[in-house]
Motif scaffolding. Structure first.
Motif, PDB file in Angstrom:
ATOM      1  N   UNK A  37      16.752  11.718 -10.144  1.00 21.87           N
ATOM      2  CA  UNK A  37      17.922  11.389 -10.975  1.00 21.87           C
ATOM      3  C   UNK A  37      17.675  11.747 -12.431  1.00 21.87           C
ATOM      4  N   UNK A  38      16.454  11.481 -12.915  1.00 21.90           N
ATOM      5  CA  UNK A  38      16.128  11.796 -14.308  1.00 21.90           C
ATOM      6  C   UNK A  38      16.221  13.298 -14.579  1.00 21.90           C
ATOM      7  N   UNK A  39      15.778  14.088 -13.588  1.00 21.91           N
ATOM      8  CA  UNK A  39      15.865  15.541 -13.760  1.00 21.91           C
ATOM      9  C   UNK A  39      17.313  16.017 -13.759  1.00 21.91           C
ATOM     10  N   UNK A  40      18.102  15.454 -12.856  1.00 22.30           N
ATOM     11  CA  UNK A  40      19.521  15.841 -12.762  1.00 22.30           C
ATOM     12  C   UNK A  40      20.242  15.519 -14.059  1.00 22.30           C
ATOM     13  N   UNK A  41      20.030  14.323 -14.606  1.00 21.75           N
ATOM     14  CA  UNK A  41      20.676  13.945 -15.861  1.00 21.75           C
ATOM     15  C   UNK A  41      20.190  14.810 -17.012  1.00 21.75           C
ATOM     16  N   UNK A  42      18.916  15.148 -16.978  1.00 21.54           N
ATOM     17  CA  UNK A  42      18.320  15.943 -18.070  1.00 21.54           C
ATOM     18  C   UNK A  42      18.832  17.377 -18.085  1.00 21.54           C
ATOM     19  N   UNK A  43      18.985  17.977 -16.913  1.00 15.41           N
ATOM     20  CA  UNK A  43      19.319  19.404 -16.859  1.00 15.41           C
ATOM     21  C   UNK A  43      20.774  19.685 -16.497  1.00 15.41           C
ATOM     22  N   UNK A  44      21.454  18.746 -15.821  1.00 13.47           N
ATOM     23  CA  UNK A  44      22.812  19.019 -15.364  1.00 13.47           C
ATOM     24  C   UNK A  44      23.859  18.069 -15.937  1.00 13.47           C
ATOM     25  N   UNK A  62       0.818  -1.205   0.000  1.00 15.72           N
ATOM     26  CA  UNK A  62       0.000   0.000   0.000  1.00 15.72           C
ATOM     27  C   UNK A  62       0.857   1.263   0.000  1.00 15.72           C
ATOM     28  N   UNK A  63       1.956   1.257   0.762  1.00 14.22           N
ATOM     29  CA  UNK A  63       2.723   2.469   0.984  1.00 14.22           C
ATOM     30  C   UNK A  63       3.622   2.844  -0.185  1.00 14.22           C
ATOM     31  N   UNK A  64       4.330   1.852  -0.747  1.00 11.09           N
ATOM     32  CA  UNK A  64       5.367   2.160  -1.727  1.00 11.09           C
ATOM     33  C   UNK A  64       4.843   2.839  -2.989  1.00 11.09           C
ATOM     34  N   UNK A  65       3.747   2.365  -3.595  1.00 10.23           N
ATOM     35  CA  UNK A  65       3.234   3.092  -4.761  1.00 10.23           C
ATOM     36  C   UNK A  65       2.858   4.541  -4.441  1.00 10.23           C
ATOM     37  N   UNK A  66       2.287   4.763  -3.247  1.00 10.65           N
ATOM     38  CA  UNK A  66       1.918   6.128  -2.845  1.00 10.65           C
ATOM     39  C   UNK A  66       3.159   6.988  -2.668  1.00 10.65           C
ATOM     40  N   UNK A  67       4.204   6.417  -2.053  1.00 10.66           N
ATOM     41  CA  UNK A  67       5.453   7.145  -1.854  1.00 10.66           C
ATOM     42  C   UNK A  67       6.077   7.531  -3.188  1.00 10.66           C
ATOM     43  N   UNK A  68       6.144   6.584  -4.103  1.00  9.72           N
ATOM     44  CA  UNK A  68       6.722   6.857  -5.425  1.00  9.72           C
ATOM     45  C   UNK A  68       5.908   7.915  -6.159  1.00  9.72           C
ATOM     46  N   UNK A  69       4.576   7.827  -6.053  1.00  9.29           N
ATOM     47  CA  UNK A  69       3.702   8.782  -6.741  1.00  9.29           C
ATOM     48  C   UNK A  69       3.911  10.198  -6.214  1.00  9.29           C
ATOM     49  N   UNK A  70       4.048  10.347  -4.894  1.00  7.60           N
ATOM     50  CA  UNK A  70       4.248  11.664  -4.299  1.00  7.60           C
ATOM     51  C   UNK A  70       5.516  12.317  -4.845  1.00  7.60           C
ATOM     52  N   UNK A  71       6.609  11.545  -4.916  1.00  8.72           N
ATOM     53  CA  UNK A  71       7.868  12.110  -5.407  1.00  8.72           C
ATOM     54  C   UNK A  71       7.831  12.332  -6.916  1.00  8.72           C
ATOM     55  N   UNK A 121      14.483   1.132  -1.067  1.00  4.69           N
ATOM     56  CA  UNK A 121      13.308   1.927  -1.433  1.00  4.69           C
ATOM     57  C   UNK A 121      13.731   3.289  -1.971  1.00  4.69           C
ATOM     58  N   UNK A 122      14.664   3.923  -1.263  1.00 10.75           N
ATOM     59  CA  UNK A 122      15.129   5.246  -1.678  1.00 10.75           C
ATOM     60  C   UNK A 122      15.809   5.198  -3.037  1.00 10.75           C
ATOM     61  N   UNK A 123      16.642   4.185  -3.245  1.00  8.85           N
ATOM     62  CA  UNK A 123      17.433   4.105  -4.469  1.00  8.85           C
ATOM     63  C   UNK A 123      16.591   3.759  -5.696  1.00  8.85           C
ATOM     64  N   UNK A 124      15.601   2.885  -5.512  1.00 12.22           N
ATOM     65  CA  UNK A 124      14.872   2.379  -6.671  1.00 12.22           C
ATOM     66  C   UNK A 124      13.462   2.944  -6.840  1.00 12.22           C
ATOM     67  N   UNK A 125      12.905   3.580  -5.796  1.00 10.19           N
ATOM     68  CA  UNK A 125      11.548   4.106  -5.915  1.00 10.19           C
ATOM     69  C   UNK A 125      11.475   5.628  -5.823  1.00 10.19           C
ATOM     70  N   UNK A 126      12.352   6.246  -5.041  1.00 16.87           N
ATOM     71  CA  UNK A 126      12.272   7.689  -4.800  1.00 16.87           C
ATOM     72  C   UNK A 126      13.260   8.466  -5.666  1.00 16.87           C
ATOM     73  N   UNK A 127      14.536   8.149  -5.511  1.00 12.72           N
ATOM     74  CA  UNK A 127      15.577   8.931  -6.193  1.00 12.72           C
ATOM     75  C   UNK A 127      15.496   8.909  -7.723  1.00 12.72           C
ATOM     76  N   UNK A 128      15.055   7.823  -8.366  1.00  9.97           N
ATOM     77  CA  UNK A 128      14.997   7.850  -9.831  1.00  9.97           C
ATOM     78  C   UNK A 128      14.204   9.019 -10.408  1.00  9.97           C
ATOM     79  N   UNK A 129      13.171   9.482  -9.710  1.00 11.69           N
ATOM     80  CA  UNK A 129      12.397  10.627 -10.208  1.00 11.69           C
ATOM     81  C   UNK A 129      13.269  11.880 -10.280  1.00 11.69           C
TER      82      UNK A 129
END
Length: 534
Positions: A239-246, A119-128, A229-237
């Protein structure tokens, strides 16, 4: 003598609100807050900074729940997103609470554990994922970014619970100050300071710092699970921005760890002792202040309690209320008490409500906690309520519902200042017994008074400390000299794995040389003896 600490703190808080002194230049501060109860803390900092003469600009979304577009102490930049960030929707937490209570009822089984994270992980990923869109909207808006550059901000103040502000700060090349306790991977210390799992409880694991072997195994597993959880569900959102802009040379986690100052909403009177770092400044309880007089109606109700006193109950800002079957049990227990009860309750009116119980949609919590007739505080264990209770020395009956509230309540229980209830197993009888124990057993109040005495015994009020370090960063354009660069090291270098391997290799080489030399000498000696015998 008992009133002196309160007067002293009042003077300190008042001094923070004075206009800027000649030695402090007014700065321009860009703020990225997190909505809900986090905004209560950030807003207090902003008010104090404004009173010191600083210009504050707050970035908010069009659907923001608490952060208003217009305010006398800041100007705002409103960003419209395709959809609201879930935590900015009040109903999100009500729905989420309902799901969590159903899971908790099933007990600490493997199935319950799996269902909780399901229940929690999809909600956490969606928020970020939703929060990262704020970064896209800002970084893609060239006009907005140029306006931010032209404003020439001195620093960025942000709550890294949703860390999109870190990316904007990097683009603007500005120093950053975190108003923090929670970060993408859990408790903020785990990102910036050494955190041995042998005695530092991991986020989500409600244990003390004195763990047996089984608890240390569980604590270590929690740590690795949080990291995954942090590495595979949260940070990728992000990470994509960092790679795209920096580009590929910039690492999001390094940006997160590279903050100049961490204003940590923690006091070791409450937190368990643990390693820390030079750029972590502790401001736990900075929102606390002496109580003010109550309204005439509320004061009359409190005084009507006579010698029995008053009990307060509040579940904080993020939860509308518990299911009616639970609130009705709570109401029935309250009805059996001689004390008066002030209950902050929004939602369906509970059954079994006694004549001694006053339901209110809002109450001046700090002012009530400071009233001498208040005997106990029934609370969900949110950080703000915890520190206000410590400040005023009011013992707690804890009813943790979500997130860090279980850990917060456990910390007070470990110090003998709280009694913790499992909401899913609450009945009118066990709740009544818990209330009576906290009210009539003097150890709870004495222990909380001791915590209060320790908390108040500081050279500076925590709010004044926070303002000092924010202005320090403005004056010196950062605080790089306090920040370790260890986060840029590879994992094997950080843990000295390469050094250990090198030393082991040398040891093995020396051992081989010594063994080889001894063997060679023994062989020569044997040959000589053989030759002599012949």
């Amino acid at each position: 003598m008992g009133s002196l600490p309160g007067v002293f703190l009042l003077l300190l808080v008042a001094s923070v609100s004075l206009p800027s002194s000649p030695g402090v230049d007014a700065g321009k501060i860009l703020v990225f807050p997190v909505d809900g109860s986090h905004w209560v803390n950030m807003n207090l900092l902003i008010q104090s900074l404004h009173a010191r003469g600083h210009e504050v600009t707050v970035v908010r979304t069009a659907t923001s729940w608490y952060v208003k577009e217009s305010a006398p102490h800041y100007r705002s930049i409103t960003v419209t997103l395709p959809e609201a960030i879930s935590i900015e929707e009040e109903d999100f937490f009500v729905t989420f609470l309902g799901k969590m209570l159903e899971i908790q009822k099933e007990g600490a089984s493997l199935f319950g554990f799996v269902k909780f994270y399901w229940e929690m992980l999809p909600s956490l990923s969606m928020i970020h994922q939703q929060a990262s869109l704020l970064g896209v909207k800002m970084l893609e808006n060239k006009t907005l970014m140029q306006s931010l550059r032209d404003t020439q901000f001195d620093m960025v103040l942000l709550d890294p619970g949703l860390p999109v502000g870190v990316l904007v700060a990097h683009e603007l090349k500005l120093p950053t100050v975190f108003n923090v306790r929670w970060i993408t991977s859990g408790e903020g210390h785990f990102v910036v300071a050494p955190s041995p799992t042998s005695y530092v409880p991991t986020s989500g694991n409600a244990v003390s710092d004195k763990m047996n072997f089984g608890q240390r195994v569980k604590n270590t597993l929690h740590y690795f699970f949080n990291t995954i959880i942090d590495k595979f569900l949260v940070c990728p959102h992000y990470d994509r921005l960092v790679e795209r802009y920096f580009g590929p040379d910039v690492n999001f986690y390094h940006l997160l760890q590279g903050a100049d100052i961490w204003l940590m909403r923690v006091d070791f009177v409450f937190e368990f002792p643990r390693p820390t770092m030079p750029n972590i400044v502790y401001i736990g309880g900075f929102q606390c202040k002496p109580s003010e007089p109550l309204s005439s109606e509320l004061e009359e109700f409190v005084q009507s309690s006579g010698e029995h006193g008053v009990i307060l109950m509040s579940l904080g800002t993020l939860v509308k209320g518990l299911p009616v079957e639970i609130t009705s049990e709570i109401a029935a227990a309250f009805a059996h008490l001689p004390q008066k009860v002030i209950w902050r309750h929004v939602g369906e009116r509970p059954n079994n409500l006694g004549n001694n119980t006053l339901l209110v949609k809002w109450m001046p919590q700090n002012d009530l906690l400071g009233h001498p007739k208040v005997k106990a505080f029934v609370a969900h264990g949110g950080t703000n309520g915890i520190y206000e209770s410590i400040f005023h020395g009011v013992p707690i009956v804890g009813m943790p519902l979500l997130f860090d509230q279980f850990e917060n309540c456990l910390r007070l229980e470990a110090r003998g200042a709280a009694k913790v209830m499992d909401v899913t197993k609450l009945t009118r009888q066990n709740f009544l017994e818990a209330l009576q124990e906290v009210i009539h057993n003097p150890s709870y109040r004495n222990n909380m008074k001791r915590l209060s005495s320790l908390h108040l015994d500081k050279p500076m009020h925590p709010l004044e400390t926070a303002i000092f370090w924010i202005e320090f960063v403005i004056r010196h354009k950062g605080a790089a000299h306090l920040r370790t660069e260890s986060y840029k090291m590879s994992w094997y270098a950080y843990y000295s794995v390469d050094v250990v391997c090198f030393l082991i290799a040398i040891l093995l080489m020396l051992t081989a040389i010594v063994v080889g030399s001894i063997r060679f000498l023994c062989l020569r000696l044997c040959r000589r003896r053989k030759t002599k015998k012949e």
